[in-house]
Enzyme design. Structure first.
Site, short mmCIF file in Angstrom:
data_model
loop_
_atom_site.label_atom_id
_atom_site.label_comp_id
_atom_site.label_asym_id
_atom_site.label_seq_id
_atom_site.Cartn_x
_atom_site.Cartn_y
_atom_site.Cartn_z
N HIS A 67 -5.08 6.80 10.80
CA HIS A 67 -3.94 6.99 9.83
C HIS A 67 -4.23 6.86 8.38
O HIS A 67 -3.58 6.82 7.38
CB HIS A 67 -2.95 5.91 10.20
CG HIS A 67 -2.98 4.54 9.83
ND1 HIS A 67 -4.36 3.90 9.95
CD2 HIS A 67 -2.32 3.72 9.05
CE1 HIS A 67 -3.97 2.66 9.29
NE2 HIS A 67 -2.83 2.67 8.57
N ASN A 85 0.68 -1.22 0.01
CA ASN A 85 -0.11 0.02 0.06
C ASN A 85 0.79 1.23 -0.12
O ASN A 85 0.15 2.43 0.22
CB ASN A 85 -1.15 0.06 1.12
CG ASN A 85 -0.29 0.08 2.65
OD1 ASN A 85 1.15 -0.46 2.43
ND2 ASN A 85 -0.88 0.42 3.71
N PHE A 140 2.93 4.23 -1.59
CA PHE A 140 3.03 4.89 -2.72
C PHE A 140 3.36 6.52 -2.65
O PHE A 140 3.70 6.96 -1.44
CB PHE A 140 1.32 5.04 -3.09
CG PHE A 140 0.31 5.82 -2.27
CD1 PHE A 140 0.46 7.20 -2.40
CD2 PHE A 140 -0.25 5.32 -0.94
CE1 PHE A 140 -0.11 7.97 -1.30
CE2 PHE A 140 -0.98 5.94 -0.17
CZ PHE A 140 -1.01 7.51 -0.30
N LEU A 141 3.49 6.98 -3.96
CA LEU A 141 3.75 8.41 -3.95
C LEU A 141 2.65 9.22 -4.83
O LEU A 141 2.45 8.64 -5.97
CB LEU A 141 5.19 8.67 -4.41
CG LEU A 141 5.87 9.97 -4.54
CD1 LEU A 141 7.17 9.95 -4.80
CD2 LEU A 141 5.14 10.86 -5.70
#
Lengths: 136, 491
Positions: B413, B207, B209-210
């Site tokens: 979160h 999970n 990512f950028l």
């Protein structure tokens, strides 16, 4: 010997069976490879290693952890696992080998770690079965 | 009294969005779930509640274990779990932190607007994917061996500053200025360092990512001003952690604790909760090792952020300084930290105590005025960044006034997963998800494989809007702004 990937909300579980402990442990390791990569080519050379632990569950944990370590440090995905499990005094020992497929030849995800959560190793009428949750 | 029951676990409604599992059996404290009715249904679907109950068995647990609105089943301690243990008489549990130590999110602002980026999304996503290492074996931005790893573990983002990968402003906008003073690199094993030396500055997979995003909504103008956020502005979100180095450190200490503190472990309902008694040698060693891994993760995200600056410089043919690509904040999701909190059930008996606050899939959410909030944000509260899925918005919140009383200064979160990866791959086809996101929502995604896209499809996640609504209404994390994806790269 066989394994199945089982669903888990956040992670992936491996359920494996085998007539002997050797086969069951190797099947879990093949499940770890399958949880990492969908299509595995027939390339790479074999390497071997030995792991010792104070109990059977600890041995399975340390064996899978070692495979993850070898994966990151050698830069290969360990597949086609073979294992020999025995009791040695108050310890359990696994002598294992795997074929390491270079990362450059696969598209794979990072299985982060093996967990103890819900881990089971049970003797059945047909042999042995194991269940392990992997952190992905 | 309103009650709900899931698999034999009964919850009593304390007030709006607050549900309590009363203490029973060997539970040391009650457990609380912070959720709306609809989120509670999802939380009750898997083993989250049982794992939360198990967590209350840890020695020295204080007040109550808490499950955030995005909570879901993990291993040992639930994801979205917060548990505070007495730092003198309690314990510290690697399993209550998780394998990916300081997995977290950082957001970088820019002076660009969505109009500046529109039409160049393909170019941008290709360049980011080519320049930010991701996936298994993708290497790192810096691969300089063990000496570098030692320096990173010890000095955190100070090292990045010395090496030209950061500017002083980055440190001023990072928790602890990007360096945990309690870090002890000697407590991190050689195995962990071996794994970390080729992964410094890499996203990983799953999970992580950028994402390039645009700000779509601002809910609190004064706080958004203080954070430097406004509608149509482009921001960049980076989600990753301490990679193999952190995973190995958690693994190492679970096993060490199992061998040395088996008596304590035998009284816990799940081996994955293995805990070292406060004050023991292993508790100190693990805390030092974990703090070193926290430093590694901060540097990891810092290197990626700096590489993104370089990519933007090439694409937009301007210096990153002129595009004002500054760090908004960096928040950890998997961490245990010594913090002082007021505890005790009776209002007149409450006292300040030092605790190990374990946050596993939860974000610290300190309110305005707290001395541990960076000076730049002390008047308005700590920034909180809550990522949604590829097809949903993410949110910027600020630490809420009620967080210290309700959650040991914490909030959610993320959106929280709804379904397994196996089910996701049965229900979604990566290429289709990618095409739909591009054609219908103007979101450009590039990933190592179609399977990754399917596993992270928007439908796999809970409704992030609902998670944030509950956080805001409880006053633990106040909604400041919403962002929406433009480009996303995944490992």
């Amino acid at each position: 010997m066989s394994y199945e990937l089982r669903p888990h909300t956040a992670d992936v579980a491996v359920a494996a069976t085998g007539e002997r402990l050797d086969e069951t442990f190797a099947a879990v390791a093949d499940g770890l490879a399958a949880a990492t990569c969908d299509e595995i080519p027939r390339t790479g050379g074999r390497f071997s290693f030995t792991v010792r632990a104070e109990g059977l569950e600890a041995l399975l944990f340390d064996y899978l952890d070692r495979l993850i370590y070898e994966r990151d440090v050698r830069g290969v995905l360990p597949v086609a696992n073979e294992a020999s499990v025995r009791e040695d005094g108050d310890e359990w020992v696994i002598e294992a080998s795997a074929r390491g497929v270079p990362f450059s030849e696969i598209v794979a995800r990072d299985v982060k770690a093996v967990t103890y959560s819900e881990m089971r190793i049970e003797r059945t009428e047909e042999g042995w079965k194991a269940y392990v949750v992997l952190d992905v | 009294m309103t009650t709900r029951e899931f698999d034999g676990i009964r919850l009593e409604r304390v007030r709006e969005h607050v549900w309590e599992i009363p203490r029973e059996g060997d539970m040391r404290v009650p457990a609380r779930v912070l959720a709306s009715e609809s989120l509670l249904e999802r939380i009750g679907d898997d083993k989250t509640l049982q794992q939360l109950k198990n967590a209350t068995h840890l020695p020295g647990m204080t007040d109550h274990a808490v499950c955030m609105p995005d909570g879901h089943q993990g291993y040992g301690f639930p994801v979205g779990g917060v548990g505070a243990t007495d730092a003198e008489h309690g314990c510290i549990s690697p399993g209550a932190v998780g394998y990916d130590i300081n997995c977290g999110v950082r957001m970088m602002k820019t002076r660009l607007t969505y109009d500046d980026v529109r039409g160049r999304e393909e170019e941008l996503v290709e360049s980011l994917f080519a320049n930010v290492p991701s996936g298994l074996g993708g290497g790192g931005i810096v691969e300089n061996g063990i000496d570098t790893v030692e320096a990173v573990l010890s000095r955190g983002v100070d090292w990045a500053l010395e090496e030209g990968w950061a500017v002083p402003d980055d440190l001023e906008h990072c928790e602890d200025e990007g360096r945990r003073p309690d870090a002890d690199p000697s407590a991190v094993s050689q195995k962990a360092k071996d794994r970390g030396k080729n992964q410094l500055g890499s996203l990983g997979s799953g999970n992580h990512f950028l994402e390039v995003q645009r700000v779509t909504d601002v809910y609190r103008d004064d706080v958004a001003d203080a954070y430097g956020l406004e509608p149509e502005q482009i921001v960049v979100l980076i989600h990753c952690g301490s990679r193999g180095l952190g995973h190995q450190t958690c693994t190492d200490y679970l096993r060490k604790i199992e061998k040395r503190h088996g008596d304590l472990l035998s009284r816990l309902p799940d081996k994955e909760l293995a805990a070292a008694p406060a004050g023991s040698e292993l508790a100190e060693e693990y805390y030092g090792a974990m703090c070193a891994c926290i430093n590694f993760a901060w540097v990891n995200r810092q290197l990626i952020m700096h590489r993104v600056r370089q990519v933007f410089e090439r694409i937009f043919d301007r210096s990153w300084e002129s595009m004002e690509m500054h760090l908004l904040y960096d928040v950890a999701h998997n961490i245990a930290k010594k913090e002082v909190h007021e505890v005790g059930g009776d209002p007149q008996d409450r006292e300040e105590r030092e605790l190990y606050v374990h946050r596993k899939g939860a974000t610290r959410a300190f309110p305005a005025g707290h001395p541990e909030v960076p000076a730049a944000y002390r008047d308005v509260g700590q920034p909180i960044i809550i990522p949604g899925s590829m097809g949903a918005g993410s949110y910027v919140l600020r630490g809420g006034a009620a967080s210290m009383d309700l959650t040991f200064g914490s909030t959610a979160h993320g959106a929280g997963r709804l379904m397994s990866r196996t089910q996701a791959k049965q229900e979604f086809w990566g290429e289709t998800v990618q095409d739909e996101l591009r054609d219908q929502q103007h979101v450009y995604v590039k990933a190592q494989s179609g399977a990754t896209v399917a596993e992270e499809a928007p439908g796999v996640y809970k409704d992030v809007d609902e998670v944030v609504r509950v956080s805001d209404e409880l006053g633990i994390g106040d909604k400041v702004a919403r962002t929406y994806p433009v480009c996303n790269i995944k490992g």
